[in-house]
Enzyme design. Structure first.
Site, PDB file in Angstrom:
ATOM      1  CG  MET A 185     -11.817  -2.925   4.615  1.00 44.35           C
ATOM      2  SD  MET A 185     -10.211  -2.444   3.923  1.00 44.35           S
ATOM      3  CE  MET A 185      -9.553  -1.411   5.252  1.00 44.35           C
TER       4      MET A 185
ATOM      5  CG  ASP B 285      -6.081  -2.751   3.099  1.00 44.77           C
ATOM      6  OD1 ASP B 285      -5.100  -2.514   3.824  1.00 44.77           O
ATOM      7  OD2 ASP B 285      -6.596  -1.899   2.349  1.00 44.77           O
TER       8      ASP B 285
ATOM      9  CB  SER C  69      -0.903   0.019   1.228  1.00 44.56           C
ATOM     10  OG  SER C  69      -1.525   1.288   1.349  1.00 44.56           O
TER      11      SER C  69
ATOM     12  CG  ASP D 168      -5.454   2.472   0.644  1.00 47.46           C
ATOM     13  OD1 ASP D 168      -6.353   1.635   0.486  1.00 47.46           O
ATOM     14  OD2 ASP D 168      -4.366   2.211   1.191  1.00 47.46           O
TER      15      ASP D 168
ATOM     16  CG  HIS E 183      -9.450  -0.037  -0.954  1.00 48.51           C
ATOM     17  ND1 HIS E 183      -8.959  -0.197   0.332  1.00 48.51           N
ATOM     18  CD2 HIS E 183     -10.805  -0.100  -0.839  1.00 48.51           C
ATOM     19  CE1 HIS E 183      -9.977  -0.344   1.173  1.00 48.51           C
ATOM     20  NE2 HIS E 183     -11.102  -0.275   0.482  1.00 48.51           N
TER      21      HIS E 183
ATOM     22  CG  MET F 113     -11.447   2.994   1.623  1.00 51.00           C
ATOM     23  SD  MET F 113     -10.195   2.964   2.920  1.00 51.00           S
ATOM     24  CE  MET F 113      -8.718   2.917   1.929  1.00 51.00           C
TER      25      MET F 113
ATOM     26  CG  HIS G  71      -3.957  -1.625  -1.815  1.00 45.26           C
ATOM     27  ND1 HIS G  71      -4.960  -2.448  -2.265  1.00 45.26           N
ATOM     28  CD2 HIS G  71      -4.509  -0.866  -0.835  1.00 45.26           C
ATOM     29  CE1 HIS G  71      -6.071  -2.213  -1.593  1.00 45.26           C
ATOM     30  NE2 HIS G  71      -5.827  -1.246  -0.722  1.00 45.26           N
TER      31      HIS G  71
ATOM     32  CG  MET H 280      -8.758   6.994   1.968  1.00 50.87           C
ATOM     33  SD  MET H 280      -8.072   6.960   3.646  1.00 50.87           S
ATOM     34  CE  MET H 280      -6.886   5.628   3.489  1.00 50.87           C
TER      35      MET H 280
END
Length: 219
Positions: free
Chosen positions: A134, A172, A7, A32, A63, A65, A30, A34
């Protein structure tokens, strides 16, 4: 096969290209995303992910979020991400969105927060390429692994195996040399590791260690 997806939340954002080079042995990167709404943190948007895509030799595992993934997720597939995962808690129609992602050439994944049960999705697993369990509350890196999420992972593994599906099961949050064994025994085959990889002296060597540990304890 045990896939290790570091990540970049744990990378040095100012030296992103350098840190991507340090994880050249990883399976995917990965990323993220957000939005400070679905989770209380703000990271990257499409422009930054597009630049990471431009300089990364490794495929991107995005990913999301974020709220309203129906609006935003297809754009990440169009940027060239190999895999786009969105949260079922934020989606109005996960199956329809997954089909749109696949139509744009990306693998389609769904993510489940620690308190979300997988049961409504077990009969729909063939619509997805990946399920992300998660193992921390989403929003921040560096949290401790939640072993209470493992029964959910085992139910997903049993369902995937029983139906002979090729669905990756990803975990994760808090993945280390120790916890990766627990997750692998519970059925995970794809592992997101941030701090464990980027805060080691040799990220490439740590990827190899994690991959070996996961393979030893494979479900």
């Amino acid at each position: 096969m045990a896939r290790i997806n570091p990540s970049i939340l744990a990378a040095d954002f100012v030296n992103m290209e350098r840190d991507l080079a340090r994880i050249a042995s990883a399976d995917l990167v990965h990323v993220d995303v957000m939005d400070n709404h679905f989770v209380p943190n703000l990271t990257f948007g499409p422009q930054m992910v597009g630049r990471i895509q431009d300089v990364s030799a490794i495929p991107l595992d995005v990913h999301l979020m974020i709220d309203d993934p129906e609006r935003w997720a297809p754009g990440y597939a169009e940027l060239g991400a190999a895999s786009v995962t969105f949260h079922v808690e934020a989606s109005s129609d996960p199956v329809a969105l997954a089909r749109r992602l696949r139509d744009r050439g990306a693998r389609a994944g769904i993510a489940l927060k620690p308190g979300t049960e997988p049961d409504p999705y077990l009969e729909l697993l063939d619509e997805f390429d990946q399920v992300l369990v998660m193992t921390v509350e989403p929003g921040f890196g560096g949290q401790s692994f939640m072993p209470e999420t493992m029964p959910k992972l085992r139910r997903l593994r049993d369902a995937v195996t029983a139906r002979g599906l090729d669905v990756w099961l990803q975990v994760d949050g808090g993945i280390t040399e120790e916890t990766i064994a627990t997750a692998a025994e519970s059925g995970a085959d794809t592992f997101v590791a941030g701090s464990a990889v980027f805060r080691s002296d040799d990220p490439s060597a740590m990827i190899a260690v994690l991959r070996e540990r996961a393979a030893e304890h494979r479900h």
